[in-house]
Design an enzyme around this catalytic site. Structure first.
Site, PDB file in Angstrom:
ATOM      1  CE  LYS A  22      -0.382  -5.161   3.252  1.00 11.51           C
ATOM      2  NZ  LYS A  22       0.270  -4.563   2.178  1.00 11.51           N
ATOM      3  CG  ASN A  23       3.215  -2.904   3.782  1.00 10.77           C
ATOM      4  OD1 ASN A  23       2.686  -3.779   3.093  1.00 10.77           O
ATOM      5  ND2 ASN A  23       2.640  -1.745   4.029  1.00 10.77           N
ATOM      6  CB  CYS A 117      -4.771  -0.847  -2.266  1.00 10.03           C
ATOM      7  SG  CYS A 117      -5.010  -2.088  -1.008  1.00 10.03           S
ATOM      8  NE  ARG A 122       0.062   1.775  -4.775  1.00 13.96           N
ATOM      9  CZ  ARG A 122      -0.074   0.823  -3.860  1.00 13.96           C
ATOM     10  NH1 ARG A 122      -1.125   0.045  -3.879  1.00 13.96           N
ATOM     11  NH2 ARG A 122       0.832   0.654  -2.931  1.00 13.96           N
ATOM     12  CG  ASP A 305      -0.313   1.920   4.838  1.00 13.77           C
ATOM     13  OD1 ASP A 305      -0.714   2.528   3.833  1.00 13.77           O
ATOM     14  OD2 ASP A 305       0.711   1.210   4.843  1.00 13.77           O
ATOM     15  NE  ARG A 397      -3.906  -7.469  -1.593  1.00 10.69           N
ATOM     16  CZ  ARG A 397      -3.709  -6.147  -1.650  1.00 10.69           C
ATOM     17  NH1 ARG A 397      -4.690  -5.344  -1.935  1.00 10.69           N
ATOM     18  NH2 ARG A 397      -2.517  -5.645  -1.465  1.00 10.69           N
TER      19      ARG A 397
HETATM   20  C1  EPZ Z   1       4.038   1.121   0.319  1.00 15.19           C
HETATM   21  O1  EPZ Z   1       3.537   1.309  -0.998  1.00 15.19           O
HETATM   22  C2  EPZ Z   1       3.032   0.252   1.022  1.00 15.19           C
HETATM   23  N1  EPZ Z   1       2.905  -1.004   0.299  1.00 15.19           N
HETATM   24  C3  EPZ Z   1       1.687   0.971   1.122  1.00 15.19           C
HETATM   25  O2  EPZ Z   1       0.869   0.197   1.963  1.00 15.19           O
HETATM   26  C4  EPZ Z   1       1.860   2.335   1.788  1.00 15.19           C
HETATM   27  O3  EPZ Z   1       0.646   3.048   1.719  1.00 15.19           O
HETATM   28  C5  EPZ Z   1       2.956   3.133   1.093  1.00 15.19           C
HETATM   29  O4  EPZ Z   1       4.174   2.354   1.010  1.00 15.19           O
HETATM   30  C6  EPZ Z   1       3.285   4.443   1.805  1.00 15.19           C
HETATM   31  O5  EPZ Z   1       3.690   4.187   3.120  1.00 15.19           O
HETATM   32  C7  EPZ Z   1       3.801  -1.950   0.457  1.00 15.19           C
HETATM   33  O6  EPZ Z   1       4.749  -1.836   1.223  1.00 15.19           O
HETATM   34  C8  EPZ Z   1       3.590  -3.193  -0.309  1.00 15.19           C
HETATM   35  P1  EPZ Z   1       5.488   4.537  -2.002  1.00 15.19           P
HETATM   36  P2  EPZ Z   1       4.485   1.884  -2.131  1.00 15.19           P
HETATM   37  O7  EPZ Z   1       6.355   4.149  -3.130  1.00 15.19           O
HETATM   38  O8  EPZ Z   1       5.871   1.440  -1.848  1.00 15.19           O
HETATM   39  C9  EPZ Z   1       4.857   8.189  -5.038  1.00 15.19           C
HETATM   40  C10 EPZ Z   1      -1.040  -0.951   2.654  1.00 15.19           C
HETATM   41  O9  EPZ Z   1      -2.168  -0.520   2.963  1.00 15.19           O
HETATM   42  N2  EPZ Z   1       5.784   7.438  -5.931  1.00 15.19           N
HETATM   43  O10 EPZ Z   1       6.106   4.833  -0.675  1.00 15.19           O
HETATM   44  O11 EPZ Z   1       3.876   1.553  -3.437  1.00 15.19           O
HETATM   45  C11 EPZ Z   1       3.509   7.489  -4.899  1.00 15.19           C
HETATM   46  O12 EPZ Z   1       2.639   7.853  -5.940  1.00 15.19           O
HETATM   47  C12 EPZ Z   1      -0.325  -0.427   1.432  1.00 15.19           C
HETATM   48  O13 EPZ Z   1      -0.447  -1.823   3.319  1.00 15.19           O
HETATM   49  C13 EPZ Z   1       6.216   8.021  -7.114  1.00 15.19           C
HETATM   50  O14 EPZ Z   1       5.847   9.159  -7.445  1.00 15.19           O
HETATM   51  O15 EPZ Z   1       4.362   3.441  -1.822  1.00 15.19           O
HETATM   52  C14 EPZ Z   1       3.056   7.978  -3.531  1.00 15.19           C
HETATM   53  O16 EPZ Z   1       2.462   9.239  -3.659  1.00 15.19           O
HETATM   54  C15 EPZ Z   1      -1.174   0.401   0.545  1.00 15.19           C
HETATM   55  N3  EPZ Z   1       7.081   7.315  -7.904  1.00 15.19           N
HETATM   56  C16 EPZ Z   1       4.368   8.156  -2.750  1.00 15.19           C
HETATM   57  O17 EPZ Z   1       5.404   8.194  -3.734  1.00 15.19           O
HETATM   58  C17 EPZ Z   1       7.536   6.083  -7.558  1.00 15.19           C
HETATM   59  O18 EPZ Z   1       8.320   5.504  -8.324  1.00 15.19           O
HETATM   60  C18 EPZ Z   1       4.685   7.038  -1.774  1.00 15.19           C
HETATM   61  O19 EPZ Z   1       4.617   5.783  -2.447  1.00 15.19           O
HETATM   62  C19 EPZ Z   1       7.090   5.505  -6.369  1.00 15.19           C
HETATM   63  C20 EPZ Z   1       6.213   6.204  -5.567  1.00 15.19           C
END
Ligand code: EPZ
Length: 418
Positions: A22-23, A117, A122, A305, A397
């Site tokens: 998915k991701n 989610c 986020r 995840d 989803r």
């Molecule tokens: C991706 O989300 C995945 N979603 C999430 O999977 C997954 O939990 C996550 O990566 C972490 O592995 C998709 O790929 C669509 P991040 P993403 O940016 O990209 C902080 C699932 O269950 N951050 O890696 O949104 C954030 O708050 C979903 O399949 C900032 O501070 O996650 C978090 O603490 C849920 N500023 C950390 O980084 C930013 O600009 C990691 O977030 C971006 C992120």
């Protein structure tokens, strides 16, 4: 809304085939829109609701999208809009990948802010930081983001946090920029590598994906290509954890075992037996498992995840387990649902302290988000008695045909239409 009715307590046995990740897929489809010629044919796309949302958004941009089985064909030669404002945008997180893709190709994008989610705040500050470093002007007003650039120019960008989304999104904007971009402190997840491989197959020049430094040399244009998405390590992890929880022996086919190392290692530490081949994992469990401690971390650490499904398994493992959710601040909402089934869990902030109980018992519970939904399915399958799981639109989803796949393994699970 549909519900799942589960009569728990049956072991899982047999073979299961894992679908596309998915991701990875949710980033690859928006990336396909960057092709200014040729047709993209992308295989191993999972049949999930998030993908249908993306297909509708891509169509709304003026592209031709055709789905045949697991394959999606995209002709993005004649994009007519850079506005990503349909209601689908708010239903999912990955709609933000159109920011980088459209900014990269057209120097302009206007989009609603994404949904996804409810697992914590986020922020997208690192995405914006990257776009601005490449020369874009970004403004957020009235729930919309607008980014514009006369031209994007490569530069060095150091991410303050390791972010999957920011790494991929800024990579999109950089592949068509002038000159070289270096992304430091980049995310190393398998889907980041898959997306980089896809971009390179379209004609981009991206090196280093899978390490924390990614070097991108801008090219003039990208072309449609044929590509196949990697297997979904989280779907595989879910079936592995479910087998550990229910007992039995399941051969999980079409996986890349390396992507699941941290999950496999924890399951072995708990007492499950795991055999790995080139593209399969076989897991066997007698349900006599012991508790372990888990801290979620960016790849190659234990994936956030898989944390919620794993927390269900720990509910009936012997002794005390401690989960430290270090990525998302609200990813323990499912605990209240597990408690309805008899789990003994205390939550303090991002820490869950789980004292193993002998068994879970069936109850009416809800899926509070995607992986929480998977956690509730595992809980219901392993519990004594009947459970009813509501809000399963979250599960749809991200998990293709979940009830059919579990039924094939011997589970008693059915969907009741609303
Ligand atoms: C991706 O989300 C995945 N979603 C999430 O999977 C997954 O939990 C996550 O990566 C972490 O592995 C998709 O790929 C669509 P991040 P993403 O940016 O990209 C902080 C699932 O269950 N951050 O890696 O949104 C954030 O708050 C979903 O399949 C900032 O501070 O996650 C978090 O603490 C849920 N500023 C950390 O980084 C930013 O600009 C990691 O977030 C971006 C992120």
């Amino acid at each position: 809304m549909d519900k799942l009715i589960v009569r728990g307590g049956k072991p899982l046995n047999g073979n299961i085939e894992i679908g596309g990740a998915k991701n990875a897929a949710v980033a690859i489809l928006p990336a396909a829109v960057m092709a200014s010629s040729g047709i993209g044919v992308i295989d191993n796309i999972p049949e999930i609701e998030d993908i249908q949302c993306l297909e509708r958004i891509i169509t709304s941009l003026g592209c031709n999208v055709k789905r045949t089985g697991n394959s999606v064909e995209i002709d993005s030669t004649n994009v007519t809009s850079v506005s990503v404002t349909t209601e689908d945008v708010r239903k999912m997180r990955a709609s933000y990948y159109f920011y980088g893709a459209l900014l990269g190709r057209f120097g302009k994008v206007r989009a609603e802010l994404p949904g996804g989610c409810p697992i914590g705040v986020r922020p997208i500050d690192q995405h914006i930081k990257g776009f601005e470093a490449l020369g874009a002007k970004v403004k957020i007003e009235h729930g919309e983001i607008e980014a514009t650039a006369d031209k994007l120019v490569g530069t060095n960008i150091y991410f303050d946090v390791v972010s999957v989304g920011a790494t991929i999104n800024v990579m999109f904007a950089a592949v068509l920029a002038e000159g070289t971009t270096v992304l430091e402190n980049a995310a190393k997840e398998p889907h980041v590598v898959d997306v980089a491989n896809f971009l390179n197959t379209m004609g981009a020049n991206v090196k280093g994906a899978g390490t924390d430094v990614i070097r991108i040399v801008g090219v003039k244009e990208l072309k449609g290509c044929n590509y196949s998405v990697i297997p979904d390590q989280m779907e595989a992890a879910t079936y592995m954890i479910a087998t550990a929880a229910c007992g039995g022996k399941v051969m999980i086919k079409n996986v890349i075992p390396k992507h699941l190392e941290s999950v496999s290692a924890k399951l072995v530490e708990m007492g499950a037996k795991i055999k790995e081949g080139d593209d399969f994992i076989e897991i066997e469990s007698d349900k006599e498992l012991k508790g372990v401690n888990i801290k979620t971390l960016p790849y190659p650490g234990f994936p956030t995840d898989a944390q919620q499904p794993m927390s269900t398994l720990l509910c009936t493992a012997k002794g005390r387990s401690i989960i430290n959710e270090s990525i998302w601040e609200s990813r323990l909402k499912h605990v209240d649902e597990l408690k309805k089934m008899g789990a003994n869990i205390k939550v303090e902030g991002r820490i869950a302290i789980i004292d193993g109980v002998e068994k879970l018992t069936g109850a009416a519970v809800k899926a509070t988000d995607l992986r929480a939904g998977a956690a509730m399915v595992i809980a219901a399958l392993s519990a004594e008695g009947e459970s009813e799981i509501s809000c399963i639109e979250h599960i749809d989803r991200g998990y293709p045909h979940i009830e059919e796949k579990f039924r094939k393994l011997g589970a008693d699970i059915k969907r009741v239409k609303a």
